[in-house]
Design a protein around this motif. Structure first.
Motif, short mmCIF file in Angstrom:
data_model
loop_
_atom_site.label_atom_id
_atom_site.label_comp_id
_atom_site.label_asym_id
_atom_site.label_seq_id
_atom_site.Cartn_x
_atom_site.Cartn_y
_atom_site.Cartn_z
N ALA A 1 0.84 -1.20 0.00
CA ALA A 1 0.00 0.00 0.00
C ALA A 1 0.87 1.25 0.00
O ALA A 1 0.61 2.20 -0.75
CB ALA A 1 -0.93 -0.01 1.21
N THR B 1 -1.60 3.45 -2.13
CA THR B 1 -2.98 3.05 -1.89
C THR B 1 -3.12 2.72 -0.41
O THR B 1 -2.28 3.12 0.38
CB THR B 1 -3.38 1.87 -2.82
OG1 THR B 1 -4.78 1.65 -2.70
CG2 THR B 1 -2.61 0.61 -2.56
N THR B 2 -4.15 2.01 -0.03
CA THR B 2 -4.36 1.67 1.38
C THR B 2 -4.45 0.15 1.53
O THR B 2 -4.87 -0.55 0.60
CB THR B 2 -5.66 2.29 1.92
OG1 THR B 2 -6.77 1.72 1.21
CG2 THR B 2 -5.66 3.81 1.76
N TRP C 1 -7.94 -1.04 0.71
CA TRP C 1 -8.26 -1.23 -0.70
C TRP C 1 -7.74 -2.58 -1.19
O TRP C 1 -8.43 -3.32 -1.88
CB TRP C 1 -7.69 -0.11 -1.57
CG TRP C 1 -8.03 -0.32 -3.01
CD1 TRP C 1 -9.22 -0.03 -3.62
CD2 TRP C 1 -7.21 -0.95 -4.00
NE1 TRP C 1 -9.18 -0.44 -4.94
CE2 TRP C 1 -7.95 -1.01 -5.20
CE3 TRP C 1 -5.92 -1.47 -4.01
CZ2 TRP C 1 -7.45 -1.55 -6.38
CZ3 TRP C 1 -5.43 -2.00 -5.18
CH2 TRP C 1 -6.19 -2.04 -6.35
#
Length: 76
Positions: free
Chosen positions: A62, A67-68, A71
């Motif tokens: 991530a 991103t996370t 996600w």
């Protein structure tokens, strides 16, 4: 981060999202693995739903790809 049990459908979607991250960045499995600190074989196993990446690696992915973890794991 909230956690919940990973379902069979989640496993399929995690594999798809990891593959998507790799392809969007135009990386081979070997190059992707190198960026997140794992082997090409590990990336192959994740993308083929044989294994899930450890949480430490999900967080590294991530961070590396902006991103996370949510996600990657849940599509949220």
């Amino acid at each position: 981060m909230k956690s919940r049990m990973i379902t069979r459908k989640d496993r399929m979607n995690i594999a798809f999202r990891i593959n998507d991250l790799r392809l969007q960045n135009k990386l081979t499995q070997k190059a992707f693995g190198k960026r997140v600190g794992v082997s090409e074989l590990s990336v192959n196993r994740w993308e083929n739903r044989w294994q899930l990446p450890p949480m430490k690696t999900v967080k590294r992915m991530a961070e590396e790809f902006k991103t996370t973890p949510e996600w990657i794991l849940y599509g949220e």
